[in-house]
Design a protein around this motif. Structure first.
Motif, mmCIF file in Angstrom:
data_model
loop_
_atom_site.group_PDB
_atom_site.id
_atom_site.type_symbol
_atom_site.label_atom_id
_atom_site.label_comp_id
_atom_site.label_asym_id
_atom_site.label_seq_id
_atom_site.Cartn_x
_atom_site.Cartn_y
_atom_site.Cartn_z
ATOM 1 N N ARG A 130 -9.136 -6.218 -9.062
ATOM 2 C CA ARG A 130 -10.003 -6.798 -8.024
ATOM 3 C C ARG A 130 -9.455 -8.141 -7.548
ATOM 4 N NH1 ARG A 130 -14.400 -4.519 -11.482
ATOM 5 N NH2 ARG A 130 -15.261 -2.785 -10.273
ATOM 6 N N CYS A 136 -8.018 -5.358 -4.370
ATOM 7 C CA CYS A 136 -8.251 -3.918 -4.233
ATOM 8 C C CYS A 136 -9.715 -3.620 -3.926
ATOM 9 C CB CYS A 136 -7.863 -3.200 -5.527
ATOM 10 S SG CYS A 136 -6.087 -3.177 -5.807
ATOM 11 N N ASP A 137 -9.922 -2.577 -3.121
ATOM 12 C CA ASP A 137 -11.291 -2.143 -2.845
ATOM 13 C C ASP A 137 -11.763 -1.226 -3.978
ATOM 14 O OD1 ASP A 137 -10.248 0.454 -2.385
ATOM 15 O OD2 ASP A 137 -10.140 0.123 -0.221
ATOM 16 N N GLU A 138 -13.016 -0.801 -3.920
ATOM 17 C CA GLU A 138 -13.594 -0.024 -5.024
ATOM 18 C C GLU A 138 -12.920 1.335 -5.213
ATOM 19 O OE1 GLU A 138 -15.617 -1.086 -7.531
ATOM 20 O OE2 GLU A 138 -15.163 -2.971 -6.542
ATOM 21 N N ARG A 139 -12.430 1.935 -4.144
ATOM 22 C CA ARG A 139 -11.696 3.203 -4.276
ATOM 23 C C ARG A 139 -10.433 2.981 -5.097
ATOM 24 N NH1 ARG A 139 -7.471 5.189 -2.051
ATOM 25 N NH2 ARG A 139 -7.317 3.597 -0.457
ATOM 26 N N GLU A 140 -9.711 1.906 -4.805
ATOM 27 C CA GLU A 140 -8.493 1.588 -5.561
ATOM 28 C C GLU A 140 -8.824 1.196 -7.008
ATOM 29 O OE1 GLU A 140 -5.481 -0.320 -2.339
ATOM 30 O OE2 GLU A 140 -7.427 -1.327 -2.583
ATOM 31 N N ASP A 175 -11.262 2.393 -8.740
ATOM 32 C CA ASP A 175 -11.494 3.669 -9.427
ATOM 33 C C ASP A 175 -10.173 4.341 -9.808
ATOM 34 O OD1 ASP A 175 -14.235 3.353 -9.233
ATOM 35 O OD2 ASP A 175 -14.441 4.683 -7.498
ATOM 36 N N GLN A 176 -9.177 4.272 -8.923
ATOM 37 C CA GLN A 176 -7.860 4.846 -9.225
ATOM 38 C C GLN A 176 -7.217 4.127 -10.410
ATOM 39 O OE1 GLN A 176 -5.889 4.426 -5.448
ATOM 40 N NE2 GLN A 176 -6.615 6.407 -4.702
ATOM 41 N N ARG A 212 -8.776 5.262 -13.664
ATOM 42 C CA ARG A 212 -8.222 6.537 -14.114
ATOM 43 C C ARG A 212 -6.806 6.362 -14.670
ATOM 44 N NH1 ARG A 212 -11.083 8.086 -9.594
ATOM 45 N NH2 ARG A 212 -9.237 8.121 -8.252
#
Length: 138
Positions: free
Chosen positions: A75, A79-83, A85-86, A89
């Motif tokens: 963050r 990075c945005d929340e989609r990134e 999440d990546q 993972r």
């Protein structure tokens, strides 16, 4: 383009050694930081609410950072929340790889122990679970 007025990013980091999961993850974090404009760790610390030392150590490759620190690092790089999440993972996959490597090392250690102690026997329960039967210190 001249270097005049160019922002520095602190001391240069030493190279990440090795090719294991921790090393690859550290190089990925460093790559993210570079792609985000190489903010200093102090700048990142203000955004992430972690110390600059913790953020620096997260990408030094010596040990795997925790998930909370990793996500704060990501963050802080914008990075945005989609990134995010990546990256979560990616962190989970690296952790799974580390766990598998530790199990393999533990199993190899048990086999060496068996060779040293003829009364010990390795019992393989399944691919991931095993224990010593009859082990005793000599």
């Amino acid at each position: 383009m001249s270097g005049a007025g160019k922002r520095t990013s602190g001391r240069p980091q030493s190279a990440v050694r090795g090719d294991g999961a921790t090393s690859r993850f550290a190089r990925a974090l460093r790559g993210l930081r570079e792609r985000s404009g190489t903010p200093t760790y102090r700048e990142m610390a203000r955004r992430a609410h972690f110390s600059y030392t913790a953020l620096s150590k997260a990408a030094d490759g010596r040990r795997m950072p925790g998930l909370e620190l990793t996500l704060a690092y990501v963050r802080a790089c914008g990075c945005d929340e989609r990134e995010v999440d990546q990256w979560q993972r990616l962190w989970q996959r690296a952790q799974a790889e580390l766990a598998q490597a530790l199990q393999t090392q533990a199993f190899a250690s048990l086999l060496r122990t068996r060779r040293r102690h003829d009364r010990a026997s390795v019992v393989l329960v399944d691919r991931e679970h095993f224990h010593l039967r009859g082990y005793r210190e000599v």
